[in-house]
Scaffold this active site. Sequence first.
Site, short mmCIF file in Angstrom:
data_model
loop_
_atom_site.label_atom_id
_atom_site.label_comp_id
_atom_site.label_asym_id
_atom_site.label_seq_id
_atom_site.Cartn_x
_atom_site.Cartn_y
_atom_site.Cartn_z
N SER A 211 0.76 -1.14 -0.18
CA SER A 211 -0.07 -0.03 0.11
C SER A 211 0.86 1.16 -0.01
O SER A 211 1.65 1.50 -0.80
CB SER A 211 -1.15 -0.08 1.05
OG SER A 211 -2.08 0.74 1.05
N ASP B 16 -8.92 -6.82 -3.92
CA ASP B 16 -8.45 -5.64 -3.48
C ASP B 16 -9.26 -4.57 -4.41
O ASP B 16 -9.09 -4.27 -5.51
CB ASP B 16 -6.96 -5.17 -3.65
CG ASP B 16 -6.34 -3.77 -3.29
OD1 ASP B 16 -7.27 -3.14 -2.90
OD2 ASP B 16 -5.15 -3.63 -3.29
N HIS C 96 -7.94 -5.19 0.22
CA HIS C 96 -6.64 -4.47 0.26
C HIS C 96 -5.73 -5.01 1.20
O HIS C 96 -4.55 -5.16 1.16
CB HIS C 96 -6.98 -2.87 0.39
CG HIS C 96 -5.75 -2.23 0.21
ND1 HIS C 96 -4.93 -1.88 -0.79
CD2 HIS C 96 -5.23 -1.24 1.24
CE1 HIS C 96 -3.89 -1.21 -0.51
NE2 HIS C 96 -4.20 -0.73 0.65
#
Lengths: 379, 379
Positions: free
Chosen positions: A163, A327, A360
């Site tokens: 991320s 995600d 995610h």
Amino acid sequence: MNDSESNLLKKSVGDIGLVESVDYYNNQSFIFDSGEKIPELSIRYETYGHLNPEKSNSILICHALSGDHHCAGINSVKDKKPGWWNHIIGPGKPINTNKFFVICSNCLGGCQGTSGPGSTNPETNKPYNLNFPNLKIIDMVRAQKLLINHLGIESLYAVIGGSMGGMQSLLWSIEYPDMVNRIIVLAATARHSAQAIAFNEVGRSAIIRDPEWNNGNYQISEGPNVGLSVARMMAHITYLSNKGMEDKFGRSKKNESHSKNNFDVEFEVESYLRYQGQTFINRFDANTYLYFTKAVDRFDLFIKGKSLCDTFSNMKASALIVGFSSDWLYPPAQNRELVHAMLQSGKKATYAEISMDLGHDSFLVEAPELYDLVRVYLK
Amino acid sequence: MNDSESNLLKKSVGDIGLVESVDYYNNQSFIFDSGEKIPELSIRYETYGHLNPEKSNSILICHALSGDHHCAGINSVKDKKPGWWNHIIGPGKPINTNKFFVICSNCLGGCQGTSGPGSTNPETNKPYNLNFPNLKIIDMVRAQKLLINHLGIESLYAVIGGSMGGMQSLLWSIEYPDMVNRIIVLAATARHSAQAIAFNEVGRSAIIRDPEWNNGNYQISEGPNVGLSVARMMAHITYLSNKGMEDKFGRSKKNESHSKNNFDVEFEVESYLRYQGQTFINRFDANTYLYFTKAVDRFDLFIKGKSLCDTFSNMKASALIVGFSSDWLYPPAQNRELVHAMLQSGKKATYAEISMDLGHDSFLVEAPELYDLVRVYLK
């Protein structure tokens, strides 16, 4: 340490055990990409394993928006949970600390020991608050570079992050091509979609419209707790997936009887989210949340007037880009876009997509398929 | 009316023109599904077109969570916008007011004239606030039934609604099978997913943790405006689609220079969302938002111990269920599930999926494909 403490240690932390975080202090002013500066820089970090004599076995871990530098082991025998990536970092684990010297630092702008809006400005003896400079992901990377220099390391075996940590890994390979041998980028994107910006803006609005925010001037122990917890509750939904939430909570009820209209918790998922919001305010700072969300919203590898391929033209590292099927914040198409641009730019890049229902946040959970990928890629 | 007003009227409203909303008052106490009651009931509604002598041409429109009874025409020549479904309702339009008598009422629990938490309790001369009974979608339908009776209508040609309005349409066909000939259900679901509940819970938390909420006791002109606007901003993202937002806003900036860390609007999408939040507080009540979101979260056609098929066993109406390809709040699989259960239950049901990028709110926008479907289904 007595016997029961020792047992607790073995049981709860696997093999790394107790670790202590360290503060690196640099008395030179640090200049941000915006041109603004702070008169000094502190970086809190942890290391696991040992630097080899050739100084060639270092792996830098870059944390995500709500993460910190404590990614493995425990800081105290009283800790109930080890660091956030303890399951993947350790002796014999995919990021093998018998072999590698692993470094993780709290990001610039953070609230866990590295210089950030809550730090004291030595020139005023007051917290920076909103006088902390405009923050970009590249600033985080340049600050990490000073730490790596300080540790006497000239070349990193790998930079790994998910991320926001993936954004940092990407920028490491672009900004310091001669220092980075390989990057592993998990659940990342070349830039935020309008939807991703929109979600962050809702979180920021919840914070800056909380009267306790007071234009950023609050006592760290107080502050806009309502706004920050609402922001976290909402963001947390975007870190999970529809199917993941359905499997975990569905429509299960916490409490079957609801004759009262007090809007208390009724469904399990409500209870879970409120807990996420409540615990977040105990470990995170609202101004850091504002700075970090802005930094990721502004991150954009599509340099104006250039294609994404050109962005990677100077990169020398090889790259493993990992996407997760569920995600929807940075969906697989965005992960793949990075690899395609690298390949078109003649770089050594590969893509793996892991089929998981956890959205995610899949990169943060135990996943044998990810372990195998990381282990092999670091060979 | 002078000439320019008359021109404005023609230009801005199409063919329905000025309409006036009407209040139906019932001095009998209204009993909710929970067993609680209110001593009297008011319903504000509008009608378009004329009831035929056989009283067989009535169409009931059920509005969605943030909608109201004003779905076509204008209430004043000064109105800048007509009702929310003006483009589909009118003389010669798909819901043809030359042919049909169209009725739309503000839902029970609402804040636009129908009895709701902000209404005055005649027994105390104070607003009900949280003493307003627990609200379910079935209560909205039973209140509408009283209005339909009052209008002397024994059989509805059709009941039509999207989202929360679709839930009402479904319940009409189940609760009053002999009164409903056909239903058109747009962008609806048999029950909320954990993710849909989670989003609503974030909105509710933003409201109930706003100090101005004061446990529901606020002046309507004041109230938890911060919480309500944050709730609306977040919900609005769920009504759009990723692609729709990308096409409309992408990463366009409102203001290129952002040296100041004031967290003002930077991206277009932020400006749009803030505007949505700000305008919502001028037309909506926070307690109604709490009651409505709870009503949709609790809505569940999977009756305990029964399948979804059994739910429709007494239904006599034929049903057109319409899904929108980009609706991720109530995705097509959930729309289809309704049709499959009806068909398995031996009912006359059909499904149409419209490929549009505008997400859940697709049912509210101009769409020739939807017009054709509705026009043909009402023949």
